[in-house]
Design a protein around this motif. Structure first.
Motif, PDB file in Angstrom:
ATOM      1  N   GLU A 112       0.828  -1.213   0.000  1.00  0.00           N
ATOM      2  CA  GLU A 112       0.000   0.000   0.000  1.00  0.00           C
ATOM      3  C   GLU A 112       0.862   1.263   0.000  1.00  0.00           C
ATOM      4  OE1 GLU A 112      -2.465  -0.268   3.468  1.00  0.00           O
ATOM      5  OE2 GLU A 112      -3.525  -2.035   2.708  1.00  0.00           O
ATOM      6  N   GLN A 113       2.039   1.165   0.618  1.00  0.00           N
ATOM      7  CA  GLN A 113       2.944   2.314   0.707  1.00  0.00           C
ATOM      8  C   GLN A 113       3.871   2.427  -0.511  1.00  0.00           C
ATOM      9  OE1 GLN A 113       2.722   4.641   3.237  1.00  0.00           O
ATOM     10  NE2 GLN A 113       0.879   3.447   3.636  1.00  0.00           N
ATOM     11  N   ASN A 114       3.605   1.600  -1.507  1.00  0.00           N
ATOM     12  CA  ASN A 114       4.353   1.602  -2.769  1.00  0.00           C
ATOM     13  C   ASN A 114       5.806   1.160  -2.642  1.00  0.00           C
ATOM     14  OD1 ASN A 114       2.135   2.447  -4.406  1.00  0.00           O
ATOM     15  ND2 ASN A 114       2.406   4.504  -3.570  1.00  0.00           N
ATOM     16  N   TYR A 115       6.106   0.375  -1.620  1.00  0.00           N
ATOM     17  CA  TYR A 115       7.412  -0.276  -1.599  1.00  0.00           C
ATOM     18  C   TYR A 115       7.395  -1.350  -2.681  1.00  0.00           C
ATOM     19  CZ  TYR A 115       8.410   1.810   3.006  1.00  0.00           C
ATOM     20  OH  TYR A 115       8.650   2.670   4.049  1.00  0.00           O
ATOM     21  N   GLN A 116       8.554  -1.609  -3.273  1.00  0.00           N
ATOM     22  CA  GLN A 116       8.648  -2.628  -4.315  1.00  0.00           C
ATOM     23  C   GLN A 116       9.346  -3.898  -3.825  1.00  0.00           C
ATOM     24  OE1 GLN A 116      10.417  -0.710  -7.717  1.00  0.00           O
ATOM     25  NE2 GLN A 116       8.803   0.829  -7.792  1.00  0.00           N
ATOM     26  N   LYS A 117      10.159  -3.764  -2.784  1.00  0.00           N
ATOM     27  CA  LYS A 117      10.869  -4.904  -2.222  1.00  0.00           C
ATOM     28  C   LYS A 117      10.842  -4.810  -0.701  1.00  0.00           C
ATOM     29  CE  LYS A 117      14.108  -5.266  -6.056  1.00  0.00           C
ATOM     30  NZ  LYS A 117      15.522  -5.217  -6.447  1.00  0.00           N
ATOM     31  N   CYS A 118      10.869  -5.979  -0.066  1.00  0.00           N
ATOM     32  CA  CYS A 118      10.922  -6.039   1.394  1.00  0.00           C
ATOM     33  C   CYS A 118      12.128  -6.885   1.793  1.00  0.00           C
ATOM     34  CB  CYS A 118       9.629  -6.649   1.949  1.00  0.00           C
ATOM     35  SG  CYS A 118       9.556  -6.628   3.752  1.00  0.00           S
ATOM     36  N   TYR A 119      12.971  -6.342   2.626  1.00  0.00           N
ATOM     37  CA  TYR A 119      14.229  -6.941   3.068  1.00  0.00           C
ATOM     38  C   TYR A 119      14.091  -7.343   4.532  1.00  0.00           C
ATOM     39  CZ  TYR A 119      19.192  -6.831   4.529  1.00  0.00           C
ATOM     40  OH  TYR A 119      20.432  -7.116   5.049  1.00  0.00           O
ATOM     41  N   LEU A 120      14.823  -8.362   4.932  1.00  0.00           N
ATOM     42  CA  LEU A 120      14.890  -8.708   6.350  1.00  0.00           C
ATOM     43  C   LEU A 120      16.234  -9.317   6.677  1.00  0.00           C
ATOM     44  CD1 LEU A 120      14.612 -12.027   6.968  1.00  0.00           C
ATOM     45  CD2 LEU A 120      12.324 -11.588   6.134  1.00  0.00           C
ATOM     46  N   GLU A 121      16.577  -9.283   7.948  1.00  0.00           N
ATOM     47  CA  GLU A 121      17.795  -9.910   8.456  1.00  0.00           C
ATOM     48  C   GLU A 121      17.414 -10.851   9.586  1.00  0.00           C
ATOM     49  OE1 GLU A 121      21.003  -6.364   7.604  1.00  0.00           O
ATOM     50  OE2 GLU A 121      20.070  -6.417   9.575  1.00  0.00           O
ATOM     51  N   THR A 122      18.084 -11.984   9.643  1.00  0.00           N
ATOM     52  CA  THR A 122      17.808 -12.966  10.681  1.00  0.00           C
ATOM     53  C   THR A 122      19.083 -13.756  10.965  1.00  0.00           C
ATOM     54  OG1 THR A 122      16.244 -14.685  11.384  1.00  0.00           O
ATOM     55  CG2 THR A 122      16.914 -14.710   9.063  1.00  0.00           C
ATOM     56  N   MET A 123      18.944 -14.812  11.709  1.00  0.00           N
ATOM     57  CA  MET A 123      20.078 -15.679  12.035  1.00  0.00           C
ATOM     58  C   MET A 123      19.884 -17.042  11.383  1.00  0.00           C
ATOM     59  SD  MET A 123      22.112 -13.933  13.760  1.00  0.00           S
ATOM     60  CE  MET A 123      22.612 -13.096  15.222  1.00  0.00           C
ATOM     61  N   PRO A 124      20.962 -17.690  10.975  1.00  0.00           N
ATOM     62  CA  PRO A 124      20.838 -18.999  10.315  1.00  0.00           C
ATOM     63  C   PRO A 124      20.164 -20.049  11.193  1.00  0.00           C
ATOM     64  CG  PRO A 124      23.123 -18.209  10.240  1.00  0.00           C
ATOM     65  CD  PRO A 124      22.331 -17.224  11.043  1.00  0.00           C
ATOM     66  N   TYR A 125      20.334 -19.969  12.499  1.00  0.00           N
ATOM     67  CA  TYR A 125      19.760 -20.986  13.382  1.00  0.00           C
ATOM     68  C   TYR A 125      18.298 -20.724  13.735  1.00  0.00           C
ATOM     69  CZ  TYR A 125      21.564 -17.511  16.689  1.00  0.00           C
ATOM     70  OH  TYR A 125      21.870 -16.341  17.338  1.00  0.00           O
ATOM     71  N   MET A 126      17.732 -19.635  13.265  1.00  0.00           N
ATOM     72  CA  MET A 126      16.301 -19.384  13.447  1.00  0.00           C
ATOM     73  C   MET A 126      15.558 -20.068  12.302  1.00  0.00           C
ATOM     74  SD  MET A 126      16.143 -15.502  14.846  1.00  0.00           S
ATOM     75  CE  MET A 126      16.515 -15.133  16.542  1.00  0.00           C
ATOM     76  N   GLU A 127      15.616 -21.395  12.301  1.00  0.00           N
ATOM     77  CA  GLU A 127      15.154 -22.197  11.175  1.00  0.00           C
ATOM     78  C   GLU A 127      13.652 -22.075  10.919  1.00  0.00           C
ATOM     79  OE1 GLU A 127      16.679 -26.158  11.706  1.00  0.00           O
ATOM     80  OE2 GLU A 127      18.708 -25.390  12.017  1.00  0.00           O
ATOM     81  N   ALA A 128      12.853 -22.080  11.960  1.00  0.00           N
ATOM     82  CA  ALA A 128      11.398 -21.977  11.765  1.00  0.00           C
ATOM     83  C   ALA A 128      11.037 -20.640  11.123  1.00  0.00           C
ATOM     84  CB  ALA A 128      10.666 -22.158  13.090  1.00  0.00           C
ATOM     85  N   ALA A 129      11.678 -19.574  11.559  1.00  0.00           N
ATOM     86  CA  ALA A 129      11.409 -18.253  10.985  1.00  0.00           C
ATOM     87  C   ALA A 129      11.835 -18.219   9.523  1.00  0.00           C
ATOM     88  CB  ALA A 129      12.139 -17.172  11.775  1.00  0.00           C
ATOM     89  N   ARG A 130      13.016 -18.729   9.224  1.00  0.00           N
ATOM     90  CA  ARG A 130      13.502 -18.722   7.837  1.00  0.00           C
ATOM     91  C   ARG A 130      12.602 -19.560   6.931  1.00  0.00           C
ATOM     92  NH1 ARG A 130      18.418 -20.549   6.563  1.00  0.00           N
ATOM     93  NH2 ARG A 130      18.432 -22.019   8.275  1.00  0.00           N
ATOM     94  N   LYS A 131      12.107 -20.682   7.451  1.00  0.00           N
ATOM     95  CA  LYS A 131      11.194 -21.531   6.680  1.00  0.00           C
ATOM     96  C   LYS A 131       9.912 -20.756   6.355  1.00  0.00           C
ATOM     97  CE  LYS A 131       8.757 -25.941   6.898  1.00  0.00           C
ATOM     98  NZ  LYS A 131       8.446 -27.110   7.714  1.00  0.00           N
ATOM     99  N   LEU A 132       9.376 -20.043   7.346  1.00  0.00           N
ATOM    100  CA  LEU A 132       8.168 -19.246   7.130  1.00  0.00           C
ATOM    101  C   LEU A 132       8.438 -18.132   6.121  1.00  0.00           C
ATOM    102  CD1 LEU A 132       5.242 -18.462   7.726  1.00  0.00           C
ATOM    103  CD2 LEU A 132       6.073 -17.216   9.742  1.00  0.00           C
ATOM    104  N   TYR A 133       9.568 -17.452   6.258  1.00  0.00           N
ATOM    105  CA  TYR A 133       9.894 -16.385   5.314  1.00  0.00           C
ATOM    106  C   TYR A 133       9.949 -16.925   3.880  1.00  0.00           C
ATOM    107  CZ  TYR A 133      11.327 -13.634   9.435  1.00  0.00           C
ATOM    108  OH  TYR A 133      11.369 -12.973  10.630  1.00  0.00           O
ATOM    109  N   ARG A 134      10.599 -18.069   3.697  1.00  0.00           N
ATOM    110  CA  ARG A 134      10.683 -18.669   2.354  1.00  0.00           C
ATOM    111  C   ARG A 134       9.285 -19.030   1.838  1.00  0.00           C
ATOM    112  NH1 ARG A 134      15.507 -20.770   4.395  1.00  0.00           N
ATOM    113  NH2 ARG A 134      14.512 -22.686   5.096  1.00  0.00           N
TER     114      ARG A 134
END
Length: 161
Positions: A112-134
Motif C-alpha cells: 500500500e505504501q508503494n514499496y517494491q521490495k521487502c528486506y529482512l535480516e535474521t540468524m541462520p539458526y532461526m530455522e522456523a522463521a527462515r522456513k516461514l519467510y521462504r
C-alpha cells in the motif's frame, strides 16, 4: 487463536514489546551487540513506528503482548525498499499462524505504501522463521543491503512486492 488480536502498536505497549523482544533474543542465543537487542528504538517502539510509511503490529491477548513485527524504510537504500523489522514472538504462540498473520499484514501495508521490495535480516539458526519467510516468498541474499547496524545478523532475505 481467536482470543489473540493482531493490531497496530499503542504507546502503552512499549515496555511490554521491548521485554518480549529482549526475552526472545536471549532465548534464541542472539548476540546482544550488533542486533536488535541493543537498538535504542526498543524502548520507544510506538514513537519509532508512528512515522510516514512505517507500522508495527503487536499480537495481544487482553492487556498482554506476545510478539510483533513491523515495516519501515530500509536505511541506506532506495525509498522503494522497506525492511521487515523486529519479528519476535514468545514461545507459547509460535507455530499457531500468528507470525504468518503479522507478516501478511506487514507485506500488505508495504505494498500500500508503494514499496517494491521487502528486506529482512535474521540468524541462520532461526530455522522456523527462515522456513516461514521462504514460504511467504522471501529468498536468500548473498550479503546484506542497507545500513541496519545489525552486523551480527548472518542471514539476509528479500521479497519482491
Amino acid at each position: 487463536m481467536s482470543e489473540f488480536k493482531v493490531r497496530p502498536i499503542q504507546p502503552e505497549d512499549d515496555e511490554k514489546i521491548a521485554a518480549v523482544i529482549r526475552n526472545v533474543l536471549i532465548e534464541m542465543g542472539v548476540p546482544k551487540v550488533g542486533t536488535a537487542y541493543e537498538d535504542v528504538s526498543l524502548d520507544c517502539m510506538y514513537e519509532t513506528y508512528d512515522k510516514n510509511r512505517c507500522i508495527y503490529y503487536v499480537v495481544a491477548k487482553g492487556e498482554e503482548i506476545y510478539g510483533g513485527g513491523g515495516i519501515a524504510p530500509l536505511i541506506g537504500e532506495e525509498e522503494t525498499i522497506c525492511e521487515l523489522q523486529k519479528m519476535y514472538f514468545l514461545s507459547e504462540i509460535r507455530g499457531k499462524g500468528l507470525g504468518k498473520s503479522v507478516i501478511e499484514k506487514c507485506i500488505a501495508f508495504a505494498a500500500e505504501q508503494n514499496y517494491q521490495k521487502c528486506y529482512l535480516e535474521t540468524m541462520p539458526y532461526m530455522e522456523a522463521a527462515r522456513k516461514l519467510y521462504r514460504k511467504l516468498g522471501f529468498s536468500s541474499l548473498p550479503a546484506p543491503i542497507g545500513n541496519t547496524g545489525h552486523y551480527s545478523c548472518q542471514e539476509w532475505m528479500i521479497k519482491e512486492l
